[in-house]
Every structure is written in C-alpha cells, then in structure tokens.
Scaffold this motif. Structure first.
Motif, PDB file in Angstrom:
ATOM      1  N   ASP A   1      -1.049   4.130 -17.849  1.00 27.62           N
ATOM      2  CA  ASP A   1      -1.751   5.295 -18.391  1.00 27.62           C
ATOM      3  C   ASP A   1      -2.443   4.864 -19.682  1.00 27.62           C
ATOM      4  O   ASP A   1      -1.776   4.447 -20.626  1.00 27.62           O
ATOM      5  CB  ASP A   1      -0.756   6.419 -18.669  1.00 27.62           C
ATOM      6  CG  ASP A   1      -1.409   7.706 -19.132  1.00 27.62           C
ATOM      7  OD1 ASP A   1      -2.590   7.677 -19.545  1.00 27.62           O
ATOM      8  OD2 ASP A   1      -0.740   8.745 -19.088  1.00 27.62           O
ATOM      9  N   GLU A  14       4.064   3.726  -1.987  1.00 26.41           N
ATOM     10  CA  GLU A  14       3.687   2.428  -2.568  1.00 26.41           C
ATOM     11  C   GLU A  14       4.014   1.297  -1.599  1.00 26.41           C
ATOM     12  O   GLU A  14       3.205   0.381  -1.417  1.00 26.41           O
ATOM     13  CB  GLU A  14       4.442   2.191  -3.880  1.00 26.41           C
ATOM     14  CG  GLU A  14       3.882   2.945  -5.066  1.00 26.41           C
ATOM     15  CD  GLU A  14       4.669   2.667  -6.321  1.00 26.41           C
ATOM     16  OE1 GLU A  14       4.086   2.047  -7.238  1.00 26.41           O
ATOM     17  OE2 GLU A  14       5.856   3.066  -6.396  1.00 26.41           O
ATOM     18  N   THR A  47      -4.707   4.387  -3.069  1.00 20.89           N
ATOM     19  CA  THR A  47      -5.401   3.121  -2.862  1.00 20.89           C
ATOM     20  C   THR A  47      -6.615   3.413  -1.976  1.00 20.89           C
ATOM     21  O   THR A  47      -6.732   4.510  -1.405  1.00 20.89           O
ATOM     22  CB  THR A  47      -4.498   2.093  -2.146  1.00 20.89           C
ATOM     23  OG1 THR A  47      -4.150   2.613  -0.851  1.00 20.89           O
ATOM     24  CG2 THR A  47      -3.240   1.785  -2.956  1.00 20.89           C
ATOM     25  N   SER A 101       2.783   5.615 -16.416  1.00 14.84           N
ATOM     26  CA  SER A 101       1.826   5.148 -15.414  1.00 14.84           C
ATOM     27  C   SER A 101       1.219   6.339 -14.690  1.00 14.84           C
ATOM     28  O   SER A 101       1.790   7.429 -14.660  1.00 14.84           O
ATOM     29  CB  SER A 101       2.497   4.203 -14.414  1.00 14.84           C
ATOM     30  OG  SER A 101       3.536   4.859 -13.730  1.00 14.84           O
ATOM     31  N   ARG A 112      -2.251   6.839  -8.186  1.00 16.82           N
ATOM     32  CA  ARG A 112      -3.536   7.117  -7.546  1.00 16.82           C
ATOM     33  C   ARG A 112      -3.500   6.600  -6.114  1.00 16.82           C
ATOM     34  O   ARG A 112      -2.693   5.735  -5.762  1.00 16.82           O
ATOM     35  CB  ARG A 112      -4.694   6.485  -8.309  1.00 16.82           C
ATOM     36  CG  ARG A 112      -4.705   4.987  -8.299  1.00 16.82           C
ATOM     37  CD  ARG A 112      -5.981   4.402  -8.908  1.00 16.82           C
ATOM     38  NE  ARG A 112      -5.866   2.959  -9.044  1.00 16.82           N
ATOM     39  CZ  ARG A 112      -6.098   2.098  -8.066  1.00 16.82           C
ATOM     40  NH1 ARG A 112      -6.466   2.522  -6.876  1.00 16.82           N
ATOM     41  NH2 ARG A 112      -5.965   0.787  -8.284  1.00 16.82           N
ATOM     42  N   VAL A 148      -0.793   3.516  -5.623  1.00 15.13           N
ATOM     43  CA  VAL A 148      -0.467   2.474  -6.593  1.00 15.13           C
ATOM     44  C   VAL A 148      -0.292   3.149  -7.949  1.00 15.13           C
ATOM     45  O   VAL A 148      -0.861   4.215  -8.197  1.00 15.13           O
ATOM     46  CB  VAL A 148      -1.571   1.383  -6.630  1.00 15.13           C
ATOM     47  CG1 VAL A 148      -2.877   1.928  -7.142  1.00 15.13           C
ATOM     48  CG2 VAL A 148      -1.133   0.167  -7.397  1.00 15.13           C
ATOM     49  N   ARG A 149       0.507   2.523  -8.804  1.00 14.72           N
ATOM     50  CA  ARG A 149       0.688   3.023 -10.173  1.00 14.72           C
ATOM     51  C   ARG A 149      -0.079   2.107 -11.119  1.00 14.72           C
ATOM     52  O   ARG A 149       0.083   0.892 -11.068  1.00 14.72           O
ATOM     53  CB  ARG A 149       2.165   3.034 -10.556  1.00 14.72           C
ATOM     54  CG  ARG A 149       2.999   3.984  -9.736  1.00 14.72           C
ATOM     55  CD  ARG A 149       4.472   3.867 -10.146  1.00 14.72           C
ATOM     56  NE  ARG A 149       5.332   4.413  -9.136  1.00 14.72           N
ATOM     57  CZ  ARG A 149       6.142   5.451  -9.328  1.00 14.72           C
ATOM     58  NH1 ARG A 149       6.185   6.040 -10.504  1.00 14.72           N
ATOM     59  NH2 ARG A 149       6.904   5.879  -8.356  1.00 14.72           N
ATOM     60  N   ASP A 150      -0.888   2.716 -11.984  1.00 16.13           N
ATOM     61  CA  ASP A 150      -1.645   1.993 -13.008  1.00 16.13           C
ATOM     62  C   ASP A 150      -1.143   2.440 -14.379  1.00 16.13           C
ATOM     63  O   ASP A 150      -0.725   3.593 -14.536  1.00 16.13           O
ATOM     64  CB  ASP A 150      -3.145   2.316 -12.905  1.00 16.13           C
ATOM     65  CG  ASP A 150      -3.762   1.837 -11.604  1.00 16.13           C
ATOM     66  OD1 ASP A 150      -3.398   0.743 -11.141  1.00 16.13           O
ATOM     67  OD2 ASP A 150      -4.609   2.569 -11.059  1.00 16.13           O
TER      68      ASP A 150
END
Length: 186
Positions: A128, A118, A140, A135, A138, A124-126
């Motif tokens: 869920d 990161e 980038t 989260s 995925r 990056v964490r999005d």
C-alpha cells in the motif's frame, strides 16, 4: 418482532395494498408461491413477512448462482469468491480489512479466502503506497479476464430473465437493493 423503523401496525390499523386486495399476484412470475397466502396472525406485519419470504428465496438462489459463477471463473473457487471479484473489479485494489468489513466477515475468513485466490493466481497483494506495512489486494490480469467473461454471461442471464420488465423497473430494483445494502452495512 417489531418492524424496522418502529412502523409496526396491527392488521386492523394498517392500510391494505392493492396487491393484497387483488390476492397478492406474483406480477413478475418469481415462482415463489407467494400469491394466495393466508392472512398472517394478529400482530404480524404482512409486508415484512412477505419481504422475509422473498429474501429467503432470493438469497438461496443467489448463493447457488454465485457458486456456479465462481466455479466458472475457476473450478476450485468457493461461492464467496465471486463477490470478491465483483468488489475488486468495481472498487479497485482494497486492503483485506476493508474487504472483510464490506462483506461483514471476520479478518481470518477474508484472509483464508484471499490466500486461496492468490494460490490460484487470480489476485495478488501489492504494498500500500499510503502505508508500507499494509498491502492492497487486486485482481491479476488472469483473474480479471476470467471474471469479466463470467460477469458478461451473468448479465446476459439477467437480461433474459428480466426481458419483460421495463428498464425503469430494473433500475428501481437496483436502487432499492442498493438502499437495502447500504442500510445493512455495519
């Protein structure tokens, strides 16, 4: 140590393969020096000794290559990062706990590895959508572009190294490695 599946046989009771009768030739030139090995002591399964020896060499080389590949993606990456890129590219966004389970590492180890990625802007964490408390990790766009470039180069190396192999042999190797990996989970 007993062979997997209780398939232990004393040397005098087991069948000898054609490769053993012919001296165990290194048919694909792995260079591991497995040809011409001494007969194992009584009670030791030669096939599993050969497997252990070849896996040790394979894993050592794979670790070194993963380190090289990771550094090609970004000079500050540790070797384990390349496997994370492969998994995220192939399986899509994943929870950190799923990644830890897949690779058989602890949550703290996975968290540390993901934090490093990161910080470099490669993952990056999005949130869920199925559970707002969790989260999904995925790649980038930068991470994906860098990874795909290196993965393409790695595949080209495999094609060159296995140029004298029949496609069916390559497919069989992939099938057997997949089978081994599935059995090694959990």
């Amino acid at each position: 140590m007993a062979a997997a599946g209780g398939n232990f046989q004393r040397p005098e009771n087991r069948r000898v393969s054609a490769g053993e009768r012919s001296g165990g030739a290194d048919v694909h030139g792995s260079g591991t020096g497995s040809e011409g090995r001494a007969v194992p002591p009584a009670g030791v399964d030669a096939e599993f000794l050969a497997l252990e020896r070849e896996l040790a060499v394979f894993l050592r080389r794979a670790r070194a290559q993963s380190g090289e590949m990771a550094r090609e993606v970004h000079p500050e990456l540790e070797p384990a990062a390349y496997g994370l890129f492969v998994r995220l590219e192939d399986a899509g966004p994943q929870r950190a706990t799923e990644l830890a389970g897949y690779f058989g590492v602890g949550k703290a180890t996975m968290s540390r590895q993901l934090r490093a990625l990161e910080m470099l802007g490669l993952v990056v964490r999005d949130p869920d959508p199925a559970d707002g408390r969790a989260s999904l990790v995925r790649l980038t766009e930068e991470g994906r572009v860098r990874f795909r470039h290196v993965r393409g180069a790695r595949r080209e190396r495999y094609v060159r190294k296995l140029a004298d192999w029949d496609r069916a042999e390559v497919a069989e190797l992939a099938r057997l490695l997949h089978h081994f990996n599935v059995r090694s989970e959990g």
